[in-house]
Scaffold this active site. Structure first.
Site, PDB file in Angstrom:
ATOM      1  N   CYS A  43      -3.467   6.347  12.926  1.00  0.00           N
ATOM      2  CA  CYS A  43      -4.700   6.474  12.337  1.00  0.00           C
ATOM      3  C   CYS A  43      -5.613   7.394  12.953  1.00  0.00           C
ATOM      4  CB  CYS A  43      -5.419   5.006  12.383  1.00  0.00           C
ATOM      5  SG  CYS A  43      -7.225   5.058  11.848  1.00  0.00           S
ATOM      6  N   CYS A  48      -5.578   8.585   9.420  1.00  0.00           N
ATOM      7  CA  CYS A  48      -7.026   8.569   8.862  1.00  0.00           C
ATOM      8  C   CYS A  48      -8.170   9.462   9.410  1.00  0.00           C
ATOM      9  CB  CYS A  48      -7.390   6.918   8.884  1.00  0.00           C
ATOM     10  SG  CYS A  48      -6.105   5.666   8.691  1.00  0.00           S
ATOM     11  N   LYS A  51      -7.161  13.253   8.771  1.00  0.00           N
ATOM     12  CA  LYS A  51      -7.221  13.538   7.457  1.00  0.00           C
ATOM     13  C   LYS A  51      -8.599  13.532   6.719  1.00  0.00           C
ATOM     14  CE  LYS A  51      -7.729  10.233   4.720  1.00  0.00           C
ATOM     15  NZ  LYS A  51      -7.001   9.076   4.423  1.00  0.00           N
ATOM     16  N   TYR A 179      -1.192   7.358  -1.979  1.00  0.00           N
ATOM     17  CA  TYR A 179      -2.431   7.559  -1.093  1.00  0.00           C
ATOM     18  C   TYR A 179      -2.237   9.228  -0.479  1.00  0.00           C
ATOM     19  CZ  TYR A 179      -4.347   2.792  -0.454  1.00  0.00           C
ATOM     20  OH  TYR A 179      -4.776   1.657  -0.623  1.00  0.00           O
ATOM     21  N   GLU A 183      -4.354  12.498  -1.680  1.00  0.00           N
ATOM     22  CA  GLU A 183      -5.153  12.890  -0.672  1.00  0.00           C
ATOM     23  C   GLU A 183      -5.001  14.420  -0.256  1.00  0.00           C
ATOM     24  OE1 GLU A 183      -7.122   8.868   1.380  1.00  0.00           O
ATOM     25  OE2 GLU A 183      -5.510  10.065   2.390  1.00  0.00           O
ATOM     26  N   HIS A 437     -33.379   3.118  -7.193  1.00  0.00           N
ATOM     27  CA  HIS A 437     -33.388   4.178  -8.183  1.00  0.00           C
ATOM     28  C   HIS A 437     -33.975   5.543  -7.341  1.00  0.00           C
ATOM     29  CE1 HIS A 437     -33.558   6.134 -11.889  1.00  0.00           C
ATOM     30  NE2 HIS A 437     -34.558   6.759 -11.818  1.00  0.00           N
ATOM     31  N   GLU A 442     -26.844   2.277  -8.233  1.00  0.00           N
ATOM     32  CA  GLU A 442     -27.475   1.160  -9.087  1.00  0.00           C
ATOM     33  C   GLU A 442     -26.865   0.770 -10.372  1.00  0.00           C
ATOM     34  OE1 GLU A 442     -31.130   2.771 -11.134  1.00  0.00           O
ATOM     35  OE2 GLU A 442     -30.564   4.654 -10.511  1.00  0.00           O
TER      36      GLU A 442
HETATM   37  P1  NDP Z   1       2.554   5.276  -1.379  1.00  0.00           P
HETATM   38  O1  NDP Z   1       3.358   4.085  -1.365  1.00  0.00           O
HETATM   39  O2  NDP Z   1       1.253   5.181  -1.414  1.00  0.00           O
HETATM   40  O3  NDP Z   1       3.179   6.362  -2.406  1.00  0.00           O
HETATM   41  C1  NDP Z   1       4.362   6.994  -2.308  1.00  0.00           C
HETATM   42  C2  NDP Z   1       4.730   7.687  -3.480  1.00  0.00           C
HETATM   43  O4  NDP Z   1       5.685   8.445  -3.314  1.00  0.00           O
HETATM   44  C3  NDP Z   1       4.417   6.952  -4.832  1.00  0.00           C
HETATM   45  O5  NDP Z   1       4.024   7.988  -5.763  1.00  0.00           O
HETATM   46  C4  NDP Z   1       5.925   6.552  -4.972  1.00  0.00           C
HETATM   47  O6  NDP Z   1       6.126   6.501  -6.497  1.00  0.00           O
HETATM   48  C5  NDP Z   1       6.590   8.186  -4.599  1.00  0.00           C
HETATM   49  N1  NDP Z   1       7.983   7.920  -4.017  1.00  0.00           N
HETATM   50  C6  NDP Z   1       8.627   6.837  -3.263  1.00  0.00           C
HETATM   51  N2  NDP Z   1       9.759   7.146  -2.923  1.00  0.00           N
HETATM   52  C7  NDP Z   1      10.257   8.212  -3.806  1.00  0.00           C
HETATM   53  C8  NDP Z   1      11.322   9.000  -3.893  1.00  0.00           C
HETATM   54  N3  NDP Z   1      12.429   8.532  -3.196  1.00  0.00           N
HETATM   55  N4  NDP Z   1      11.350   9.965  -4.667  1.00  0.00           N
HETATM   56  C9  NDP Z   1      10.300  10.521  -5.025  1.00  0.00           C
HETATM   57  N5  NDP Z   1       9.057   9.667  -5.038  1.00  0.00           N
HETATM   58  C10 NDP Z   1       8.912   8.795  -4.433  1.00  0.00           C
HETATM   59  O7  NDP Z   1       2.990   5.986   0.198  1.00  0.00           O
HETATM   60  P2  NDP Z   1       2.299   7.209   1.045  1.00  0.00           P
HETATM   61  O8  NDP Z   1       3.138   7.783   1.680  1.00  0.00           O
HETATM   62  O9  NDP Z   1       1.348   7.859   0.112  1.00  0.00           O
HETATM   63  O10 NDP Z   1       1.068   6.497   2.006  1.00  0.00           O
HETATM   64  C11 NDP Z   1       1.589   5.408   2.746  1.00  0.00           C
HETATM   65  C12 NDP Z   1       0.654   4.327   3.012  1.00  0.00           C
HETATM   66  O11 NDP Z   1      -0.198   4.753   4.076  1.00  0.00           O
HETATM   67  C13 NDP Z   1       0.218   3.798   1.802  1.00  0.00           C
HETATM   68  O12 NDP Z   1       0.665   3.065   1.124  1.00  0.00           O
HETATM   69  C14 NDP Z   1      -1.223   3.236   2.735  1.00  0.00           C
HETATM   70  O13 NDP Z   1      -1.032   1.770   2.899  1.00  0.00           O
HETATM   71  C15 NDP Z   1      -1.704   4.036   3.606  1.00  0.00           C
HETATM   72  N6  NDP Z   1      -2.538   5.126   3.589  1.00  0.00           N
HETATM   73  C16 NDP Z   1      -3.769   4.451   3.474  1.00  0.00           C
HETATM   74  C17 NDP Z   1      -4.675   5.563   3.168  1.00  0.00           C
HETATM   75  C18 NDP Z   1      -6.265   5.271   2.975  1.00  0.00           C
HETATM   76  O14 NDP Z   1      -6.538   3.993   3.143  1.00  0.00           O
HETATM   77  N7  NDP Z   1      -6.946   6.116   2.507  1.00  0.00           N
HETATM   78  C19 NDP Z   1      -4.405   7.040   3.318  1.00  0.00           C
HETATM   79  C20 NDP Z   1      -3.124   7.293   3.512  1.00  0.00           C
HETATM   80  C21 NDP Z   1      -2.073   6.587   3.522  1.00  0.00           C
HETATM   81  P3  NDP Z   1       6.169   5.271  -7.269  1.00  0.00           P
HETATM   82  O15 NDP Z   1       4.810   4.960  -7.322  1.00  0.00           O
HETATM   83  O16 NDP Z   1       7.039   5.448  -8.113  1.00  0.00           O
HETATM   84  O17 NDP Z   1       6.972   4.140  -6.098  1.00  0.00           O
END
Ligand code: NDP
Length: 464
Positions: A43, A48, A51, A179, A183, A437, A442
């Protein structure tokens, strides 16, 4: 002589580990902590916090454009990535120091090395011969990016490397639309990079409310991001001055950098967990009960390594609950309901509770209230900007089950909405709350008309 060297030994000094170590030490426990990278964890060091600083940095370009409509002349505006990334790194170093001092001030012994479990009460540190014994061990080792298994995967970077880029690429391909994918697509687009997102599914941000998903996709496309759905990577090849991403569907995309944002997996390999008798789950996570206790009575685990709800505040709350349970004799089970979360795209998304789709599965009858409007700020700036606000209501109890927003300050607004939802607020109570307002928020207390799904016009298919 004490039976153990430590009352508590923590492995991993990220958000969860530092909180657990500090609180236990402040209660008088003798605590040690091992960290093999940098104190602060994902983080603070490469997640976080840096980022969000990049998010702020990426928004100024749009805001400078907006300022023209408000009478500002903004000539000669330039962006310098080296300045931004240098300043981000300086802030990370400062926070690393703050976290380190927090542990020192609490009297926690730090070991900046790799730790492995030997048995339910002992830990071996890579830089010393004799193991350390502890009454309790807390595993808080977090998670790491998972790279897709495709030919040429060695060319991929993850979000970790984004914080070490010396120069901004002219173009980037991002694989994944969760996520991190969304982002970073937004950050890079805001900084002028040509961004292509390749996603295997049909719409970005799976599991979020569909209106939010559609809204984020539309907003990113409006900002020039090339979002390609139902697109799968076949291979990545290095070419002269760029990488070529070949697609299973045919065709390819070339870019200066290719980033995988394809999820994260728990850091449990090489920790000796199974040797100590700790049960691991399907993706290697530590299996724990509601008190974060593993299958071994003396070993607990919090945060991403347990793969429950992988968010920093959740890891911190799990660590608080662990300390209450083990060191204060007050069993504290975790409550995972109504956890607010945000995706810091531009515009940002904030959400708490059930999506419309989840509520339809769980409730007999739901009501939807939603509003989509141009924020006042955009009237003079001329920015093509829309805010989406949405409430999901249990029609039988009038309770608000979900609150979703896409727009400026969505994270801030939804954090406060989460308080109300957690307390069981009803739609009638929201309606009885006075509006502030003029504000965007709101709208949450002034939505009076239930949204009805459009009724298909008879014969419209034929007409189309
Ligand atoms: P996510 O699980 O959010 O997203 C992963 C993405 O990659 C999805 O679109 C998924 O597709 C795709 N994917 C997974 N495996 C493959 C593959 N083998 N080939 C192609 N595409 C694939 O993970 P992130 O890495 O974005 O983030 C990890 C975690 O970190 C989040 O889940 C969250 O918990 C945390 N995080 C939180 C943030 C916040 O609070 N703002 C910011 C950043 C991270 P599909 O949808 O089909 O599974």
């Amino acid at each position: 002589m004490a039976e153990y060297d430590y009352d508590l030994f923590v492995i991993g000094a990220g958000s969860g580990g530092v909180r657990g170590a500090r609180l236990a030490a402040e209660l008088g426990a003798k605590v040690g902590i091992a960290e093999e990278y940098r104190i602060g964890g994902t983080c603070v060091i490469r997640g976080c916090v840096p980022k969000k600083l990049l998010v702020y940095g990426s928004r100024y370009g749009g805001e400078i454009e907006d300022a023209r409509g408000y009478g500002w002349t903004c000539e000669g505006v330039r962006f310098a990535w080296p300045t931004l990334i240098h300043n981000v790194r300086r802030e990370i170093d400062r926070l690393n120091g703050v976290y380190t001092r927090t542990l020192e001030n609490a009297g926690v012994d730090k070991f900046l090395t790799h730790a492995t479990l030997e048995d339910p009460h002992s830990v071996r540190l890579a830089d010393r011969d004799t193991p350390i014994s502890a009454k309790y061990i807390l595993v808080a080792t977090g998670s790491h990016p998972v790279m897709p298994k495709v030919p040429g995967a060695q060319h991929l970077i993850s979000s970790n490397e984004c914080f070490h880029l010396e120069a901004l690429p002219e173009s980037i391909v991002i694989i994944g639309a969760g996520y991190i994918g969304m982002e970073f697509a937004s950050i890079f687009a805001g900084l002028g990079v040509a961004v292509t997102v390749l996603y295997r599914g049909n719409q970005v941000l799976r599991d979020f409310d569909m209106d939010l998903r559609d809204g984020v996709a539309e907003a990113l496309r409006d900002r020039g991001v090339d979002l390609r759905m139902a697109t799968n990577v076949a291979s990545i090849e290095k070419e002269e001055g760029c990488y070529r991403v070949k697609l299973k569907e045919g065709g390819s995309v070339a870019a200066a950098l290719v980033m995988a944002a394809t999820g994260r997996a728990p850091n449990t390999a090489g920790l000796g967990l199974q040797q100590a008798g700790v049960e691991l789950g399907w993706n290697g996570h530590v299996v724990v009960d509601e008190y974060s206790k593993s299958s071994v009575d003396s070993i607990y685990a919090v945060g991403d390594v347990t793969d429950r709800k992988n968010l920093t505040p959740v890891a911190i709350r799990e660590a608080n609950a662990f300390v209450e349970t083990v060191f204060q004799g007050k069993p504290a089970a975790m409550d995972y309901t109504f956890i607010p979360t945000a995706v810091f795209t531009e515009p940002e998304l904030g959400t708490v509770g059930y999506s419309e789709e989840q509520a339809r599965e769980r409730c007999a009858r739901i009501d939807i209230y939603k509003s989509s409007f141009k924020p006042m700020r955009a009237t003079l700036s001329g920015r093509n900007e829309k805010v989406l606000m949405k409430l999901v209501i249990d029609a039988e109890t009038d309770k608000v089950l979900g609150c979703h927003m896409l727009g400026p300050d969505a994270a801030e607004i939804v954090q406060m909405a989460a308080v109300a939802l957690k307390l069981g607020v009803t739609k009638a109570q929201l309606d009885s709350t006075m509006a502030l307002h003029p504000s965007i928020a709101e709208e949450l207390v002034t939505m009076r008309h239930r949204w009805e799904p459009p009724v298909p016009i008879k014969g419209s298919d034929a007409a189309a």
